[in-house]
Design a protein around this motif. Structure first.
Motif, mmCIF file in Angstrom:
data_model
loop_
_atom_site.group_PDB
_atom_site.id
_atom_site.type_symbol
_atom_site.label_atom_id
_atom_site.label_comp_id
_atom_site.label_asym_id
_atom_site.label_seq_id
_atom_site.Cartn_x
_atom_site.Cartn_y
_atom_site.Cartn_z
ATOM 1 N N UNK A 274 40.403 34.320 82.845
ATOM 2 C CA UNK A 274 40.731 34.301 84.264
ATOM 3 C C UNK A 274 40.884 35.721 84.791
ATOM 4 N N UNK A 275 41.567 36.568 84.010
ATOM 5 C CA UNK A 275 41.763 37.968 84.410
ATOM 6 C C UNK A 275 40.422 38.681 84.527
ATOM 7 N N UNK A 276 39.547 38.439 83.558
ATOM 8 C CA UNK A 276 38.228 39.083 83.586
ATOM 9 C C UNK A 276 37.414 38.630 84.792
ATOM 10 N N UNK A 277 37.506 37.348 85.121
ATOM 11 C CA UNK A 277 36.779 36.815 86.277
ATOM 12 C C UNK A 277 37.289 37.449 87.560
ATOM 13 N N UNK A 278 38.629 37.581 87.675
ATOM 14 C CA UNK A 278 39.205 38.195 88.870
ATOM 15 C C UNK A 278 38.789 39.658 88.983
ATOM 16 N N UNK A 279 38.831 40.378 87.877
ATOM 17 C CA UNK A 279 38.453 41.789 87.904
ATOM 18 C C UNK A 279 36.989 41.957 88.290
ATOM 19 N N UNK A 280 36.143 41.030 87.821
ATOM 20 C CA UNK A 280 34.728 41.085 88.185
ATOM 21 C C UNK A 280 34.549 40.834 89.673
ATOM 22 N N UNK A 281 35.269 39.841 90.191
ATOM 23 C CA UNK A 281 35.208 39.549 91.626
ATOM 24 C C UNK A 281 35.721 40.730 92.437
ATOM 25 N N UNK A 282 36.836 41.296 91.994
ATOM 26 C CA UNK A 282 37.471 42.427 92.677
ATOM 27 C C UNK A 282 36.521 43.618 92.758
ATOM 28 N N UNK A 283 35.809 43.877 91.668
ATOM 29 C CA UNK A 283 34.931 45.048 91.597
ATOM 30 C C UNK A 283 33.622 44.853 92.329
ATOM 31 N N UNK A 284 33.129 43.616 92.361
ATOM 32 C CA UNK A 284 31.789 43.361 92.904
ATOM 33 C C UNK A 284 31.786 42.731 94.291
ATOM 34 N N UNK A 285 32.960 42.496 94.853
ATOM 35 C CA UNK A 285 33.030 41.859 96.165
ATOM 36 C C UNK A 285 32.460 42.769 97.248
ATOM 37 N N UNK A 286 31.872 42.138 98.259
ATOM 38 C CA UNK A 286 31.372 42.911 99.408
ATOM 39 C C UNK A 286 32.509 43.233 100.373
ATOM 40 N N UNK A 287 33.669 42.619 100.183
ATOM 41 C CA UNK A 287 34.838 42.913 100.996
ATOM 42 C C UNK A 287 35.632 44.051 100.365
ATOM 43 N N UNK A 288 36.427 44.718 101.194
ATOM 44 C CA UNK A 288 37.280 45.808 100.724
ATOM 45 C C UNK A 288 38.650 45.264 100.342
ATOM 46 N N UNK A 289 39.162 45.698 99.178
ATOM 47 C CA UNK A 289 40.480 45.287 98.719
ATOM 48 C C UNK A 289 41.295 46.523 98.366
ATOM 49 N N UNK A 290 42.571 46.519 98.753
ATOM 50 C CA UNK A 290 43.475 47.583 98.327
ATOM 51 C C UNK A 290 44.884 47.011 98.217
ATOM 52 N N UNK A 291 45.695 47.675 97.376
ATOM 53 C CA UNK A 291 47.083 47.246 97.154
ATOM 54 C C UNK A 291 47.953 48.493 97.106
ATOM 55 N N UNK A 292 49.047 48.500 97.889
ATOM 56 C CA UNK A 292 49.941 49.659 97.958
ATOM 57 C C UNK A 292 51.386 49.228 97.747
ATOM 58 N N UNK A 293 52.183 50.148 97.170
ATOM 59 C CA UNK A 293 53.612 49.876 97.069
ATOM 60 C C UNK A 293 54.330 50.495 98.266
#
Length: 282
Positions: free
Chosen positions: A4-23
């Motif tokens: 599941x983690x690998x699938x999410x990381x693949x989606x996160x890296x290859x998505x056409x949308x922009x993703x970011x996470x900040x503290x």
């Protein structure tokens, strides 16, 4: 679990949308290649850095300055309010062009540390945004031409927004009613002493019909600024723009016609009375 983690990381890296996470310190905990490209950098150059640190590391990077100024205010607002924020970002692409991203910043509380983080998800809406801009410009040009034509029209032209506030008041409207555009602009229908008391109930029904999105035509008595009563024919049309609408009213002063009709009717009644007297038995 690892799958599941690998699938999410693949989606996160290859998505056409922009993703970011900040503290809360606005340090980037994660960012995908699309969002990193907003700054012209690689994800590894951004993770564990704050916006201020990135500005110091890349002082001559125009893309970094441009997008951080947009991201920074959004993050601050979300951390202060704890509420989701939707923003439109203008991003410089690798080819030097401008891309438009609709970005949602969503707060989340880390269960282990009880600290708030913010997740940003941006979608490229450049084509839709440009299309919408073109349509808006076309509508503005059409409205401009419409009002230029109205300046030479024998009919008054009055524009109302969806709250029935006056947004246009043509020169002919000034001539017919006496009030200037400056005096009428922004006034709401209910605030105007424009309709004779005897006709207000009927005109209110017409307003309700317009509010449902249906055009109509009416004849009623109106007041001028000087207090004179005139008869007007109102041609009311609905002009839609996206989810909103404008009411466009073309107004014809038919006072002289009404007066002639009344005079003819009176003459007809007098003729009939004379005729009745003439044939009455002696």
């Amino acid at each position: 679990m690892q799958e599941v983690i690998n699938s999410f990381q693949s989606f996160f890296s290859n998505s056409v949308d922009a993703f970011l996470e900040c503290d809360r310190q606005q340090k980037y905990l994660s960012i995908n290649p699309v969002a990193a490209a907003w700054m012209g950098l690689e994800p590894t150059e951004i993770v564990n850095q704050t916006n201020q640190e990135l500005l110091k590391l890349y002082p001559n990077n125009a893309a970094v300055k441009n997008i951080i100024s947009q991201i920074d205010s959004c993050l601050q607002q979300v951390f202060i309010t704890g509420k989701k924020r939707l923003a439109i970002h203008e991003v410089t692409a690798a080819d030097g062009g401008i891309k438009i991203y609709e970005t949602a910043y969503t707060p989340a509380v880390d269960a282990s540390s009880n600290q708030m983080r913010v997740f940003g998800v941006g979608r490229d809406i450049t084509r839709h945004y440009r299309w919408q801009q073109q349509k808006t410009q076309q509508l503005r040009r059409s409205n401009h031409l419409l009002w230029l034509n109205a300046a030479n029209s024998p009919l008054a032209m009055v524009g109302w927004d969806e709250d029935f506030r006056i947004v246009q008041w043509s020169k002919r409207a000034e001539e017919i009613f006496g009030w200037t555009s400056d005096e009428m602009m922004g006034k709401q229908f209910g605030d105007l002493a424009l309709v004779c008391e005897e006709d207000r109930e009927a005109v209110s029904a017409i307003e309700l019909e317009l509010a449902t999105g249906n055009g109509n035509t009416s004849i009623n008595r109106n007041y001028t600024k000087s207090g004179q009563v005139i008869w007007c024919r109102w041609f009311n049309s609905i002009i839609r723009s996206g989810d909103t609408f404008t009411v466009l009213s073309l107004v014809e002063d038919i006072t002289d016609r009404k007066r002639l009709e009344a005079e003819k009717a009176q003459a007809s009644r007098l003729t009939a009375m004379v005729a009745d007297v003439g044939i009455a038995p002696g």
